[in-house]
Design a protein around this motif. Structure first.
Motif, PDB file in Angstrom:
ATOM      1  N   GLY A 147       0.941  -1.188  -0.013  1.00  0.00           N
ATOM      2  CA  GLY A 147      -0.004  -0.160   0.206  1.00  0.00           C
ATOM      3  C   GLY A 147       0.673   1.306   0.051  1.00  0.00           C
ATOM      4  O   GLY A 147       2.018   1.355   0.153  1.00  0.00           O
ATOM      5  N   LYS A 148       0.047   2.416  -0.153  1.00  0.00           N
ATOM      6  CA  LYS A 148       0.697   3.687  -0.298  1.00  0.00           C
ATOM      7  C   LYS A 148       1.325   4.371   1.001  1.00  0.00           C
ATOM      8  O   LYS A 148       2.689   4.724   1.125  1.00  0.00           O
ATOM      9  CB  LYS A 148      -0.405   4.696  -0.628  1.00  0.00           C
ATOM     10  CG  LYS A 148      -1.343   5.054   0.231  1.00  0.00           C
ATOM     11  CD  LYS A 148      -2.306   6.143  -0.340  1.00  0.00           C
ATOM     12  CE  LYS A 148      -3.565   6.164   0.574  1.00  0.00           C
ATOM     13  NZ  LYS A 148      -4.478   7.083   0.192  1.00  0.00           N
ATOM     14  N   ASP A 149       1.095   3.631   2.085  1.00  0.00           N
ATOM     15  CA  ASP A 149       1.863   4.037   3.415  1.00  0.00           C
ATOM     16  C   ASP A 149       3.294   3.260   3.497  1.00  0.00           C
ATOM     17  O   ASP A 149       4.131   4.117   4.160  1.00  0.00           O
ATOM     18  CB  ASP A 149       0.900   3.393   4.574  1.00  0.00           C
ATOM     19  CG  ASP A 149      -0.319   4.307   4.842  1.00  0.00           C
ATOM     20  OD1 ASP A 149      -0.404   5.264   4.256  1.00  0.00           O
ATOM     21  OD2 ASP A 149      -1.100   3.502   5.606  1.00  0.00           O
ATOM     22  N   VAL A 150       3.333   2.394   2.856  1.00  0.00           N
ATOM     23  CA  VAL A 150       4.756   1.576   2.603  1.00  0.00           C
ATOM     24  C   VAL A 150       5.866   2.371   1.471  1.00  0.00           C
ATOM     25  O   VAL A 150       7.081   2.454   1.596  1.00  0.00           O
ATOM     26  CB  VAL A 150       4.399   0.244   2.432  1.00  0.00           C
ATOM     27  CG1 VAL A 150       5.966  -0.203   1.968  1.00  0.00           C
ATOM     28  CG2 VAL A 150       3.876  -0.442   3.564  1.00  0.00           C
ATOM     29  N   ALA A 151       5.126   2.859   0.537  1.00  0.00           N
ATOM     30  CA  ALA A 151       5.600   3.306  -0.752  1.00  0.00           C
ATOM     31  C   ALA A 151       6.891   4.346  -0.257  1.00  0.00           C
ATOM     32  O   ALA A 151       8.046   4.290  -0.994  1.00  0.00           O
ATOM     33  CB  ALA A 151       4.854   4.192  -1.561  1.00  0.00           C
ATOM     34  N   PRO A 152       7.041   5.173   0.461  1.00  0.00           N
ATOM     35  CA  PRO A 152       8.065   6.110   0.731  1.00  0.00           C
ATOM     36  C   PRO A 152       9.108   5.445   1.457  1.00  0.00           C
ATOM     37  O   PRO A 152      10.389   6.065   1.409  1.00  0.00           O
ATOM     38  CB  PRO A 152       7.399   7.396   1.727  1.00  0.00           C
ATOM     39  CG  PRO A 152       5.857   7.223   1.689  1.00  0.00           C
ATOM     40  CD  PRO A 152       5.773   5.642   1.319  1.00  0.00           C
ATOM     41  N   PHE A 153       8.856   4.412   1.701  1.00  0.00           N
ATOM     42  CA  PHE A 153       9.853   3.644   2.697  1.00  0.00           C
ATOM     43  C   PHE A 153      10.735   2.615   1.880  1.00  0.00           C
ATOM     44  O   PHE A 153      11.670   1.944   2.337  1.00  0.00           O
ATOM     45  CB  PHE A 153       9.490   3.158   4.061  1.00  0.00           C
ATOM     46  CG  PHE A 153       8.801   4.173   4.839  1.00  0.00           C
ATOM     47  CD1 PHE A 153       9.534   4.919   5.420  1.00  0.00           C
ATOM     48  CD2 PHE A 153       7.485   4.429   4.864  1.00  0.00           C
ATOM     49  CE1 PHE A 153       8.940   5.993   6.501  1.00  0.00           C
ATOM     50  CE2 PHE A 153       6.692   5.349   5.550  1.00  0.00           C
ATOM     51  CZ  PHE A 153       7.559   6.173   6.329  1.00  0.00           C
ATOM     52  N   VAL A 154      10.194   2.322   0.568  1.00  0.00           N
ATOM     53  CA  VAL A 154      11.047   1.092   0.047  1.00  0.00           C
ATOM     54  C   VAL A 154      11.838   1.863  -1.190  1.00  0.00           C
ATOM     55  O   VAL A 154      11.470   2.718  -2.078  1.00  0.00           O
ATOM     56  CB  VAL A 154       9.801   0.233  -0.662  1.00  0.00           C
ATOM     57  CG1 VAL A 154      10.619  -0.628  -1.386  1.00  0.00           C
ATOM     58  CG2 VAL A 154       8.992  -0.219   0.247  1.00  0.00           C
TER      59      VAL A 154
ATOM     60  N   GLU B 142       8.051  -5.401   7.109  1.00  0.00           N
ATOM     61  CA  GLU B 142       8.717  -4.380   7.923  1.00  0.00           C
ATOM     62  C   GLU B 142       9.585  -3.545   7.318  1.00  0.00           C
ATOM     63  O   GLU B 142      10.423  -4.051   6.749  1.00  0.00           O
ATOM     64  CB  GLU B 142       9.262  -4.962   9.278  1.00  0.00           C
ATOM     65  CG  GLU B 142       9.740  -3.921  10.220  1.00  0.00           C
ATOM     66  CD  GLU B 142      10.645  -4.347  11.517  1.00  0.00           C
ATOM     67  OE1 GLU B 142      11.446  -3.582  11.970  1.00  0.00           O
ATOM     68  OE2 GLU B 142      10.314  -5.545  11.923  1.00  0.00           O
ATOM     69  N   ILE B 143       9.404  -2.377   7.302  1.00  0.00           N
ATOM     70  CA  ILE B 143      10.139  -1.399   6.511  1.00  0.00           C
ATOM     71  C   ILE B 143      11.560  -1.215   7.201  1.00  0.00           C
ATOM     72  O   ILE B 143      11.546  -1.318   8.686  1.00  0.00           O
ATOM     73  CB  ILE B 143       9.652  -0.074   6.362  1.00  0.00           C
ATOM     74  CG1 ILE B 143       9.343   0.734   7.558  1.00  0.00           C
ATOM     75  CG2 ILE B 143       8.361  -0.221   5.293  1.00  0.00           C
ATOM     76  CD1 ILE B 143       8.629   2.017   7.322  1.00  0.00           C
ATOM     77  N   ASP B 144      12.637  -0.774   6.760  1.00  0.00           N
ATOM     78  CA  ASP B 144      13.805  -0.556   7.435  1.00  0.00           C
ATOM     79  C   ASP B 144      13.703   0.617   8.315  1.00  0.00           C
ATOM     80  O   ASP B 144      13.236   1.591   8.197  1.00  0.00           O
ATOM     81  CB  ASP B 144      14.831  -0.053   6.434  1.00  0.00           C
ATOM     82  CG  ASP B 144      16.298   0.142   6.752  1.00  0.00           C
ATOM     83  OD1 ASP B 144      16.557  -0.093   8.227  1.00  0.00           O
ATOM     84  OD2 ASP B 144      17.115   0.380   5.946  1.00  0.00           O
ATOM     85  N   VAL B 145      14.103   0.395   9.624  1.00  0.00           N
ATOM     86  CA  VAL B 145      13.733   1.346  10.730  1.00  0.00           C
ATOM     87  C   VAL B 145      14.590   2.645  10.485  1.00  0.00           C
ATOM     88  O   VAL B 145      14.212   3.809  10.752  1.00  0.00           O
ATOM     89  CB  VAL B 145      14.411   0.646  12.141  1.00  0.00           C
ATOM     90  CG1 VAL B 145      15.899   0.442  11.889  1.00  0.00           C
ATOM     91  CG2 VAL B 145      13.957   1.645  13.069  1.00  0.00           C
ATOM     92  N   LEU B 146      15.734   2.680   9.774  1.00  0.00           N
ATOM     93  CA  LEU B 146      16.478   3.916   9.437  1.00  0.00           C
ATOM     94  C   LEU B 146      15.672   4.597   8.163  1.00  0.00           C
ATOM     95  O   LEU B 146      15.607   6.047   8.505  1.00  0.00           O
ATOM     96  CB  LEU B 146      17.856   3.346   8.650  1.00  0.00           C
ATOM     97  CG  LEU B 146      18.615   2.750   9.615  1.00  0.00           C
ATOM     98  CD1 LEU B 146      20.166   2.500   8.998  1.00  0.00           C
ATOM     99  CD2 LEU B 146      19.067   3.580  10.675  1.00  0.00           C
ATOM    100  N   ALA B 147      15.009   3.932   7.623  1.00  0.00           N
ATOM    101  CA  ALA B 147      14.050   4.790   6.648  1.00  0.00           C
ATOM    102  C   ALA B 147      12.829   5.369   7.317  1.00  0.00           C
ATOM    103  O   ALA B 147      12.378   6.529   6.816  1.00  0.00           O
ATOM    104  CB  ALA B 147      13.390   3.812   5.704  1.00  0.00           C
ATOM    105  N   ARG B 148      12.549   4.725   8.364  1.00  0.00           N
ATOM    106  CA  ARG B 148      11.215   5.429   9.205  1.00  0.00           C
ATOM    107  C   ARG B 148      11.951   6.631   9.903  1.00  0.00           C
ATOM    108  O   ARG B 148      11.202   7.682   9.753  1.00  0.00           O
ATOM    109  CB  ARG B 148      10.735   4.220  10.124  1.00  0.00           C
ATOM    110  CG  ARG B 148       9.796   4.761  10.943  1.00  0.00           C
ATOM    111  CD  ARG B 148       9.564   3.861  12.173  1.00  0.00           C
ATOM    112  NE  ARG B 148       8.686   2.863  11.683  1.00  0.00           N
ATOM    113  CZ  ARG B 148       9.365   1.597  11.587  1.00  0.00           C
ATOM    114  NH1 ARG B 148      10.484   1.426  12.000  1.00  0.00           N
ATOM    115  NH2 ARG B 148       8.681   0.510  11.282  1.00  0.00           N
ATOM    116  N   TYR B 149      12.959   6.607  10.382  1.00  0.00           N
ATOM    117  CA  TYR B 149      13.546   7.706  11.064  1.00  0.00           C
ATOM    118  C   TYR B 149      13.744   9.175  10.006  1.00  0.00           C
ATOM    119  O   TYR B 149      13.451  10.104  10.379  1.00  0.00           O
ATOM    120  CB  TYR B 149      14.591   7.529  12.036  1.00  0.00           C
ATOM    121  CG  TYR B 149      14.353   6.748  13.123  1.00  0.00           C
ATOM    122  CD1 TYR B 149      13.449   7.304  13.847  1.00  0.00           C
ATOM    123  CD2 TYR B 149      15.008   5.635  13.464  1.00  0.00           C
ATOM    124  CE1 TYR B 149      13.143   6.499  15.271  1.00  0.00           C
ATOM    125  CE2 TYR B 149      14.681   4.878  14.745  1.00  0.00           C
ATOM    126  CZ  TYR B 149      13.729   5.312  15.537  1.00  0.00           C
ATOM    127  OH  TYR B 149      13.637   4.690  16.661  1.00  0.00           O
TER     128      TYR B 149
END
Length: 205
Positions: free
Chosen positions: A128-135, A189-196
């Motif tokens: 989904g679109k919520d994941v898109a910015p983190f991949v 699970e997205i990369d925690v570094l990408a989340r920050y």
């Protein structure tokens, strides 16, 4: 914390409704190395051991899975007979062979296609679109508890994201990823570094 390097495949042998779900999971661990209260990643979901038993190579442990966890993860993982990728929590001094993984699922994706590519299997995952910015291409992502490298990213017109990965034969053999079929659901699970980084970018903006 975990690394996304699966150490065993477990099988759900019992499911009990106790308000929350109580799952009993058979595994090839030594029960002496499983502590009550310890965390084990079960197909990417950090769960707490509440009971244990058995013998070396034929151990079992039990975990409670809340309704919140069930609602946010791949539903097929919490049924009798389900096979789960297992990883005990990272200890100080352990090799960080994958990447830092929290065991907190961000989204459920689906296998949109799979095909043989050389000796590997090429997977495409739709999320989904919520994941898109983190991949990101050549970035890390965790699928069902397995640390993987993203090889390609395609943004869909509606905001969803489709990303590709290669599953080498060893990974296919020692995890549940080798038995995936088109349409199967996966815990992401997205990369925690990408989340920050995303949070810092939002504050800066």
């Amino acid at each position: 914390m975990f690394t996304g390097i699966v150490t065993a495949i477990g099988t759900v042998t019992r499911v009990e409704e106790r308000g929350d779900l109580r799952l009993t999971i058979a595994c090839p661990f030594d029960p002496a190395t499983i502590a009550i209260g310890a965390s084990i990643s079960c197909s990417g979901v950090c769960l707490t051991v509440v009971e244990k038993g058995g013998a070396t190579g034929e151990a079992w442990f039990a975990v409670d899975v809340s309704a919140e966890t069930v609602s946010r993860t791949a539903q097929d993982r919490w049924r009798k007979g389900a096979r789960l990728n297992l990883e005990p929590a990272l200890r100080i001094g352990d090799e960080l062979g994958g990447h830092l993984v929290t065991g907190h699922v961000d989204a459920v994706g689906r296998v949109s296609s799979l095909a043989k590519e050389g000796g590997s299997t090429r997977l495409e995952i739709l999320a989904g679109k919520d994941v898109a910015p983190f991949v990101a291409e050549k970035g890390s992502v965790t699928l069902d508890g397995v640390s993987l490298t993203v090889n390609s990213v395609h943004d869909e017109a509606g905001g969803d994201v489709r990303f590709g990965l290669n599953i080498i034969p060893h990974t296919a053999d020692v995890t549940t990823l080798g038995t995936l079929e088109q349409g199967d659901a996966l815990n992401i699970e997205i990369d925690v570094l990408a989340r920050y980084l995303k949070r810092m970018e939002a504050l800066r903006g």
